[in-house]
Design a protein around this motif. Structure first.
Motif, mmCIF file in Angstrom:
data_model
loop_
_atom_site.group_PDB
_atom_site.id
_atom_site.type_symbol
_atom_site.label_atom_id
_atom_site.label_comp_id
_atom_site.label_asym_id
_atom_site.label_seq_id
_atom_site.Cartn_x
_atom_site.Cartn_y
_atom_site.Cartn_z
ATOM 1 N N LEU A 278 0.774 -1.394 -0.136
ATOM 2 C CA LEU A 278 0.010 0.150 -0.018
ATOM 3 C C LEU A 278 0.645 1.278 0.030
ATOM 4 N N PHE A 279 1.890 1.271 0.629
ATOM 5 C CA PHE A 279 2.983 2.500 0.884
ATOM 6 C C PHE A 279 3.874 2.718 0.098
ATOM 7 N N VAL A 280 4.589 1.694 -0.299
ATOM 8 C CA VAL A 280 5.990 1.762 -1.054
ATOM 9 C C VAL A 280 6.014 2.940 -2.164
ATOM 10 N N THR A 281 4.860 2.570 -3.129
ATOM 11 C CA THR A 281 4.795 3.265 -4.246
ATOM 12 C C THR A 281 4.502 4.846 -3.988
ATOM 13 N N PRO A 282 3.524 5.165 -3.051
ATOM 14 C CA PRO A 282 3.163 6.553 -2.810
ATOM 15 C C PRO A 282 4.592 7.098 -2.070
ATOM 16 N N LYS A 286 6.643 10.452 -3.119
ATOM 17 C CA LYS A 286 6.817 11.590 -2.184
ATOM 18 C C LYS A 286 8.346 11.950 -1.799
ATOM 19 N N PHE A 287 8.873 11.052 -1.637
ATOM 20 C CA PHE A 287 10.311 11.268 -1.120
ATOM 21 C C PHE A 287 11.439 10.847 -2.142
ATOM 22 N N GLY A 288 11.189 10.081 -3.204
ATOM 23 C CA GLY A 288 12.336 9.768 -4.014
ATOM 24 C C GLY A 288 12.893 8.399 -3.869
ATOM 25 N N MET A 289 13.354 7.915 -4.739
ATOM 26 C CA MET A 289 13.774 6.424 -4.678
ATOM 27 C C MET A 289 15.069 6.320 -3.713
ATOM 28 N N LEU A 290 15.929 7.289 -3.575
ATOM 29 C CA LEU A 290 17.137 7.042 -2.827
ATOM 30 C C LEU A 290 17.049 7.786 -1.372
ATOM 31 N N ARG A 291 16.154 8.713 -1.444
ATOM 32 C CA ARG A 291 15.971 9.226 -0.089
ATOM 33 C C ARG A 291 14.848 8.403 0.754
ATOM 34 N N GLY A 292 14.012 7.433 -0.120
ATOM 35 C CA GLY A 292 13.112 6.416 0.680
ATOM 36 C C GLY A 292 14.074 5.452 1.149
ATOM 37 N N VAL A 293 15.198 5.007 0.417
ATOM 38 C CA VAL A 293 16.060 4.027 1.007
ATOM 39 C C VAL A 293 16.730 4.495 2.418
ATOM 40 N N TYR A 294 17.286 5.811 2.239
ATOM 41 C CA TYR A 294 17.726 6.200 3.780
ATOM 42 C C TYR A 294 16.927 6.350 4.699
ATOM 43 N N ILE A 295 15.684 6.584 4.492
ATOM 44 C CA ILE A 295 14.664 6.661 5.585
ATOM 45 C C ILE A 295 14.432 5.552 6.080
#
Length: 403
Positions: A278-282, A286-295
């Motif tokens: 439900l949440f990975v794609t949105p 919102k945060f971008g691929m690389l920033r999402g990995v860091y978070i």
């Protein structure tokens, strides 16, 4: 019609991954209580400390996966996804049946051998991920990958929960049920999977050439792949430090039994499934691929370091949060690696990532078993440290040199 065929292929692989992962995860909650709480020829073999016997068992399965996945993903590029999947699933089913026999006979060396053999055949997850990437011209890659991950986690939800509650009927029953789930997965591939990649490898190799020359590890000759593989290896080292020893920690800290471990693992994976589906794609939008990995990585590191503060109540909330963090970075990091190397055969590339996970699993099972003698919490703390190191390495290689 093309879109419908792609959807059918994705749904088939989701079902196969669900059944396969459920089979893999079924024995998971029984091993720690079996070796820590029971005395038998199996758990006292050779006069070796039970934690070391457990550590060796935890290591040999991913050792088999390491060897198998370095070849199976590449083999699917050459011989076809369907044919290689059927062979690997059938081999896994046979491995679980032999493992059940080893448990009944309380024969530790045979149990070790059967776990290695089962691991050799378990490269099907890398093929499923390759299929999701193959379909990217028709279906959204991040969405397809997230759904494959969601069904992977769902298998890890169903498997430990079922394994924990089947254990009172006998540990061997768990392995028989795992074999049945793999047999059903094999049948589904035979009946429903008709997809093959549009970009095929027209070169034909003998199995010897495939194993020695064309295995996934050969991709490490590419410098940019090697750098990202180091990051992925550090991530999976930290993740496997947690995966391998949180059941031991739960037994030591809160005296959890098999049903307890199965239930908290189900909670962990429920949040992984929900987050991935439900949440990975949105989250990526919102945060971008690389920033999402860091978070995701930073969140997991903080939660691993928080283990000493968990109480019998807060550990349930903590493990739900761990599930969210794992799903976030695990849904984005492999996609990032794939997008940086779109010209590579994706079966081989996904096989390399599976190989990296297996290397880390073997390493942590062996190293962590010695650390766990002094307290399993130290293995989990090591996991948090490695996750932070992976973050710093990824930041360094993406800032110093574009990839």
């Amino acid at each position: 019609m093309q879109r419908q065929q792609a959807i059918n292929a994705l749904l088939t692989m989701m079902l196969v991954v669900l059944l396969s992962c459920a089979g893999i995860a079924l024995p998971y909650p029984i091993l720690a209580p079996l070796f820590l709480n029971e005395v038998s020829p199996l758990t006292t073999f050779g006069g070796i400390h039970p934690k070391l016997l457990l550590g060796m068992l935890l290591a040999v399965y991913p050792l088999g996966v390491l060897i198998g996945s370095s070849v199976i993903g590449a083999a699917s590029d050459v011989y076809g996804r369907k044919k290689v999947l059927i062979i690997s699933l059938f081999g896994s089913m046979l491995g679980y049946l032999l493992s059940a026999y080893a448990l009944v006979s309380e024969h530790y060396p045979l149990f070790v051998i059967t776990r290695i053999f089962t691991g050799l055949c378990e490269g099907n997850i890398s093929i499923a991920k390759a299929v999701a990437i193959d379909l990217s011209k028709t279906l959204d890659k991040t969405r397809s990958f997230s759904l494959i991950n969601a069904t992977t986690y769902a298998g890890w939800l169903i498997g430990p929960l079922a394994g924990g509650f089947l254990q009172p009927f006998g540990a061997e029953i768990v392995f028989y049920v795992a074999a049945c789930s793999l047999a059903l997965a094999c049948l589904c591939v035979f009946l429903f999977l008709n997809h093959e990649p549009t970009k095929t490898n027209n070169e034909k190799f003998s199995w010897y050439q495939l194993i020695v020359q064309k295995n996934s590890l050969g991709l490490l000759k590419v410098p940019s792949i090697k750098r990202l593989f180091i990051v992925y290896l550090l991530v999976t080292l930290g993740l496997n430090a947690f995966y391998s020893f949180y059941p031991v920690w739960l037994v030591e800290r809160f005296n959890f039994n098999s049903p307890d471990i199965g239930t908290i693992t189900a909670l962990l994976t429920t949040f992984m499934v929900a987050t991935s589906a439900l949440f990975v794609t949105p989250f990526k939008r919102k945060f971008g691929m690389l920033r999402g990995v860091y978070i995701g990585l930073f969140g997991l590191a903080c939660l691993l370091f928080s283990h000493p503060t968990f109480s019998a109540l807060t550990v349930w909330l903590g493990y739900a949060s761990i599930g969210v963090a794992i799903a976030l970075f695990n849904g984005l990091l492999p996609i990032y690696i794939s997008e940086q190397h779109q010209n590579e055969h994706q079966g081989r590339l996904m096989g390399l990532l599976t190989t990296g996970f297996s290397i880390s699993n073997v390493t942590m099972a062996l190293l962590g078993s010695f650390i766990a003698i002094y307290g399993s919490i130290w293995a989990i703390m090591l996991g948090g440290t490695l996750i932070l190191l992976a973050m710093m390495t990824l930041f360094y290689i993406t800032k110093i040199k574009p990839i």
